[in-house]
Design an enzyme around this catalytic site. Sequence first.
Site, PDB file in Angstrom:
ATOM      1  N   ASP A 145       8.708   0.693   7.021  1.00  0.00           N
ATOM      2  CA  ASP A 145       8.446   1.668   5.974  1.00  0.00           C
ATOM      3  C   ASP A 145       9.751   2.218   5.393  1.00  0.00           C
ATOM      4  O   ASP A 145      10.755   2.312   6.107  1.00  0.00           O
ATOM      5  CB  ASP A 145       7.612   2.815   6.555  1.00  0.00           C
ATOM      6  CG  ASP A 145       6.963   3.660   5.477  1.00  0.00           C
ATOM      7  OD1 ASP A 145       6.853   3.195   4.331  1.00  0.00           O
ATOM      8  OD2 ASP A 145       6.566   4.799   5.787  1.00  0.00           O
ATOM      9  N   ASN A 188      -2.282  -1.727   0.392  1.00  0.00           N
ATOM     10  CA  ASN A 188      -1.177  -1.817  -0.555  1.00  0.00           C
ATOM     11  C   ASN A 188      -1.584  -2.360  -1.922  1.00  0.00           C
ATOM     12  O   ASN A 188      -0.808  -2.257  -2.889  1.00  0.00           O
ATOM     13  CB  ASN A 188      -0.050  -2.691   0.018  1.00  0.00           C
ATOM     14  CG  ASN A 188       0.744  -2.006   1.110  1.00  0.00           C
ATOM     15  OD1 ASN A 188       1.367  -2.664   1.946  1.00  0.00           O
ATOM     16  ND2 ASN A 188       0.732  -0.675   1.135  1.00  0.00           N
TER      17      ASN A 188
END
Length: 241
Positions: free
Chosen positions: A19, A67
């Site tokens: 991330d 996503n």
Amino acid sequence: MGKPNSEAGAPRHVAIIMDGNGRWATLRGRPRLFGHQEGARRVREIVEACPECGVEYLTIFAFSTENWKRTQTEVAGLMTLFRRYITKEARNLRAENVRVRFIGDRLRLDKKLRSLMDELEELTAHCTGVNLTIALNYGGRDEVARATQRLAQDVADGKLCPSDVNEETLPRYLDTCVLPDPDLVIRTSGEARISNFLLWQSAYSEYEFIETLWPDFSAKEFAELTSNFGTRERRFGAVPA
């Protein structure tokens, strides 16, 4: 799996939620995709660091089922990046004896990308070094749902008795059926959540939530985290002796 009431030693399987790519780029006044490109370069360094750290299996969270909610521009850019990464790194991975697998639902991915994934898995199928698993269009709940569908079909077909379904049966239907459960899960960027990643498999994993943004994550920091793992007492529900 580590032994209760003893030091864990090196983690055999490390999973990473990579991330912070977008934030890393934004801090530098660059497009988010620039951060993803830098993040892709970081993967090679961490894969190369695994043998010295005693890590046999590395699983990285590349793209989640959630996503797709990002902008079309970013999603399209990521898909292009995945195709380029596989094409560029395929020979290097084989030369470095890295076995590559992909987990996740491939059906929503474009045909070219699926073909490249299949080719890379086949190309490295004989490799006996680090086992690199790339979670692409992956979600933990989606994985369990798909596994349950396959299990239910086997029950309907008479291949499996309902009374035989237990917590040892379901893992055989998961995407990760040939992998050991992760010993250590690392999330970069300072966020302290698991984001639907390896929900079943990480029931007894140790977690490290670190501030470092993924493009800044180094082999040195990886080595420190895997070394620290060895100081943990993993009891798996038992009590100290």
